[in-house]
Motif scaffolding. Structure first.
Motif, PDB file in Angstrom:
ATOM      1  N   PRO A  81       0.812  -1.216   0.000  1.00 22.71           N
ATOM      2  CA  PRO A  81       0.000   0.000   0.000  1.00 22.71           C
ATOM      3  C   PRO A  81       0.847   1.269   0.000  1.00 22.71           C
ATOM      4  N   THR A  82       0.228   2.356  -0.483  1.00 24.30           N
ATOM      5  CA  THR A  82       0.869   3.666  -0.456  1.00 24.30           C
ATOM      6  C   THR A  82      -0.174   4.720  -0.108  1.00 24.30           C
ATOM      7  N   ILE A  83       0.084   5.504   0.944  1.00 24.49           N
ATOM      8  CA  ILE A  83      -0.796   6.631   1.275  1.00 24.49           C
ATOM      9  C   ILE A  83      -0.364   7.815   0.428  1.00 24.49           C
ATOM     10  N   GLU A  84      -1.293   8.350  -0.360  1.00 25.22           N
ATOM     11  CA  GLU A  84      -0.954   9.330  -1.379  1.00 25.22           C
ATOM     12  C   GLU A  84      -1.170  10.783  -0.945  1.00 25.22           C
ATOM     13  N   HIS A  85      -1.777  11.018   0.224  1.00 26.30           N
ATOM     14  CA  HIS A  85      -2.093  12.399   0.624  1.00 26.30           C
ATOM     15  C   HIS A  85      -1.699  12.619   2.079  1.00 26.30           C
ATOM     16  N   ASP A  86      -1.118  13.789   2.342  1.00 21.09           N
ATOM     17  CA  ASP A  86      -0.626  14.093   3.691  1.00 21.09           C
ATOM     18  C   ASP A  86      -1.742  14.090   4.734  1.00 21.09           C
ATOM     19  N   LEU A  87      -2.962  14.433   4.322  1.00 18.21           N
ATOM     20  CA  LEU A  87      -4.079  14.484   5.270  1.00 18.21           C
ATOM     21  C   LEU A  87      -4.344  13.125   5.903  1.00 18.21           C
ATOM     22  N   PHE A  88      -3.954  12.050   5.201  1.00 16.83           N
ATOM     23  CA  PHE A  88      -4.256  10.693   5.678  1.00 16.83           C
ATOM     24  C   PHE A  88      -2.997   9.921   6.068  1.00 16.83           C
ATOM     25  N   THR A  89      -1.887  10.623   6.255  1.00 17.99           N
ATOM     26  CA  THR A  89      -0.645   9.961   6.659  1.00 17.99           C
ATOM     27  C   THR A  89      -0.830   9.229   7.992  1.00 17.99           C
ATOM     28  N   ASP A  90      -0.470   7.960   8.004  1.00 19.94           N
ATOM     29  CA  ASP A  90      -0.582   7.106   9.203  1.00 19.94           C
ATOM     30  C   ASP A  90      -2.024   6.965   9.694  1.00 19.94           C
ATOM     31  N   ARG A  91      -2.989   7.221   8.815  1.00 17.27           N
ATOM     32  CA  ARG A  91      -4.384   7.131   9.234  1.00 17.27           C
ATOM     33  C   ARG A  91      -5.191   6.141   8.413  1.00 17.27           C
ATOM     34  N   ILE A  92      -4.572   5.465   7.471  1.00 16.00           N
ATOM     35  CA  ILE A  92      -5.281   4.482   6.652  1.00 16.00           C
ATOM     36  C   ILE A  92      -4.575   3.138   6.755  1.00 16.00           C
ATOM     37  N   SER A  93      -5.354   2.097   6.983  1.00 15.18           N
ATOM     38  CA  SER A  93      -4.819   0.734   6.967  1.00 15.18           C
ATOM     39  C   SER A  93      -5.683  -0.127   6.052  1.00 15.18           C
ATOM     40  N   TRP A  94      -5.050  -1.124   5.463  1.00 18.40           N
ATOM     41  CA  TRP A  94      -5.726  -2.006   4.506  1.00 18.40           C
ATOM     42  C   TRP A  94      -6.584  -3.027   5.237  1.00 18.40           C
ATOM     43  N   LYS A  95      -7.858  -3.143   4.840  1.00 17.10           N
ATOM     44  CA  LYS A  95      -8.786  -4.120   5.418  1.00 17.10           C
ATOM     45  C   LYS A  95      -9.408  -5.010   4.353  1.00 17.10           C
ATOM     46  N   GLY A  96      -8.761  -5.064   3.192  1.00 15.91           N
ATOM     47  CA  GLY A  96      -9.296  -5.857   2.094  1.00 15.91           C
ATOM     48  C   GLY A  96      -8.693  -7.239   2.005  1.00 15.91           C
ATOM     49  N   SER A  97      -8.745  -7.828   0.801  1.00 14.58           N
ATOM     50  CA  SER A  97      -8.232  -9.171   0.561  1.00 14.58           C
ATOM     51  C   SER A  97      -6.741  -9.229   0.863  1.00 14.58           C
ATOM     52  N   LYS A  98      -6.331 -10.315   1.509  1.00 20.71           N
ATOM     53  CA  LYS A  98      -4.927 -10.495   1.874  1.00 20.71           C
ATOM     54  C   LYS A  98      -4.415 -11.822   1.317  1.00 20.71           C
ATOM     55  N   ARG A  99      -3.098 -11.893   1.156  1.00 24.70           N
ATOM     56  CA  ARG A  99      -2.427 -13.100   0.665  1.00 24.70           C
ATOM     57  C   ARG A  99      -2.936 -13.511  -0.711  1.00 24.70           C
ATOM     58  N   SER A 100      -3.369 -12.505  -1.500  1.00 26.37           N
ATOM     59  CA  SER A 100      -3.843 -12.792  -2.852  1.00 26.37           C
ATOM     60  C   SER A 100      -3.794 -11.514  -3.687  1.00 26.37           C
ATOM     61  N   HIS A 101      -3.320 -11.652  -4.940  1.00 27.13           N
ATOM     62  CA  HIS A 101      -3.337 -10.526  -5.865  1.00 27.13           C
ATOM     63  C   HIS A 101      -4.709 -10.383  -6.519  1.00 27.13           C
ATOM     64  N   ASP A 102      -5.539 -11.417  -6.370  1.00 33.70           N
ATOM     65  CA  ASP A 102      -6.882 -11.409  -6.947  1.00 33.70           C
ATOM     66  C   ASP A 102      -7.837 -10.751  -5.953  1.00 33.70           C
ATOM     67  N   ILE A 103      -7.791  -9.436  -5.892  1.00 29.04           N
ATOM     68  CA  ILE A 103      -8.517  -8.675  -4.869  1.00 29.04           C
ATOM     69  C   ILE A 103      -9.997  -8.576  -5.218  1.00 29.04           C
ATOM     70  N   GLN A 104     -10.828  -8.931  -4.240  1.00 27.94           N
ATOM     71  CA  GLN A 104     -12.274  -8.719  -4.368  1.00 27.94           C
ATOM     72  C   GLN A 104     -12.792  -7.772  -3.289  1.00 27.94           C
ATOM     73  N   ASP A 105     -12.136  -7.775  -2.143  1.00 33.24           N
ATOM     74  CA  ASP A 105     -12.468  -6.842  -1.068  1.00 33.24           C
ATOM     75  C   ASP A 105     -11.374  -5.779  -0.998  1.00 33.24           C
TER      76      ASP A 105
END
Length: 221
Positions: A81-105
Motif C-alpha cells: 500500500p501507499t498513502i498518497e495524501h498528507d491528510l491521511f498519513t498514518d491514518r489508513i490501513s488495509w482491510k481488504g483481501s490479503k495473501r492474494s493478488h486477486d482482490i475482491q475486497d
C-alpha cells in the motif's frame, strides 16, 4: 418427524451453498462515522466467475464536503500500500483481501476520524482476468458518501433489522414448541398403541391357554 427432516435438510443445503458460492458478498459500506473513532470504508466487487484467475490494483479518492475535485489518497498494489495524501498519513490501513493478488475486497480503515473526513470517497478497482488466450480488463467504481457525527445515531434500517431479528427468534421458538408438542403426541400415541397391542396379545395368550386347559379337562373326563 418429516418437517424436522425437511428443516435440517434445508439448513444443510444453505450452509453448503454458502460455503461453495457465498465466499464473496457485495455489501454496501456504512456511511456514518463517529469523530475520534475508527471507521471502515467498504469496497467489495465479487468476480462473476470465481474459477478464472485474476489480479487487481486499488485506488481510493476523496472529495471533501463542499469541494468539487477529488484527491488521490491511497493505492494498493502487489508491492504493497501507499498513502498518497498528507491528510491521511498514518491514518489508513488495509482491510481488504490479503495473501492474494486477486482482490475482491478493497476496503480500507480510517483511524481517528475527524469532521474534515466528511465527504465522498471513490474506490476504483482495476481488475485483470486471465483467460487461456487473452486478458480481460474491467474497472469497478464504488462510491461512499461519508458523514461524520459527534455521537452515533441509530438509523431506521438498524431498528427495523433488530426488530425483525427478535421476531424471527420468537417465531423460531414458537415453531420449535409446536414441533415438540407434535412429536410428543406422536410418541404418546405410538406408546399407547404398543401397550394396547401388548394387552391384546396377552389377552389372546391367556384365552388360548384357558381354551387348551378346558379341552384337556374334557378329554380326561
Amino acid at each position: 418427524m418429516a418437517p424436522v427432516r425437511l428443516l435440517l435438510l434445508s439448513v444443510l443445503c444453505t450452509l453448503f451453498a454458502y460455503r461453495c458460492d457465498g465466499a464473496c458478498a457485495e455489501v454496501d459500506s456504512d456511511t456514518e462515522a463517529v469523530a475520534g473513532k475508527g471507521f471502515k470504508l467498504g469496497c467489495i466487487s465479487c468476480k462473476r466467475r470465481s474459477e478464472v484467475p485474476g489480479s487487481a490494483t486499488v485506488e481510493w479518492y476523496f472529495r471533501p464536503k463542499g469541494e468539487s475535485d477529488f484527491v488521490h489518497i491511497y493505492t494498493y498494489k502487489e508491492d504493497g500500500p501507499t498513502i498518497e495524501h498528507d491528510l491521511f498519513t498514518d491514518r489508513i490501513s488495509w482491510k481488504g483481501s490479503k495473501r492474494s493478488h486477486d482482490i475482491q475486497d478493497a476496503s480500507i480503515y480510517l483511524l481517528n476520524v475527524t469532521f474534515n473526513d466528511t465527504g465522498t470517497y471513490r474506490c476504483f478497482l482495476n481488475r485483470f482476468l486471465f483467460y487461456e488466450n487473452y486478458e480481460y480488463n474491467i474497472l469497478v467504481d464504488k462510491v461512499v458518501h461519508l458523514n461524520v457525527v459527534a455521537k452515533a445515531t441509530r438509523g431506521t434500517a438498524s431498528i427495523v433489522s433488530e426488530v425483525m431479528m427478535y421476531v424471527s427468534i420468537i417465531g423460531l421458538q414458537v415453531w420449535l414448541l409446536i414441533e415438540m408438542i407434535y412429536c410428543y403426541r406422536k410418541i404418546a400415541a405410538a406408546g399407547e398403541e404398543a401397550l394396547r397391542e401388548a394387552a391384546n396379545a396377552e389377552y389372546l395368550a391367556i384365552a388360548s391357554e384357558s381354551k387348551d386347559n378346558c379341552a384337556g379337562v374334557q378329554v380326561g373326563e
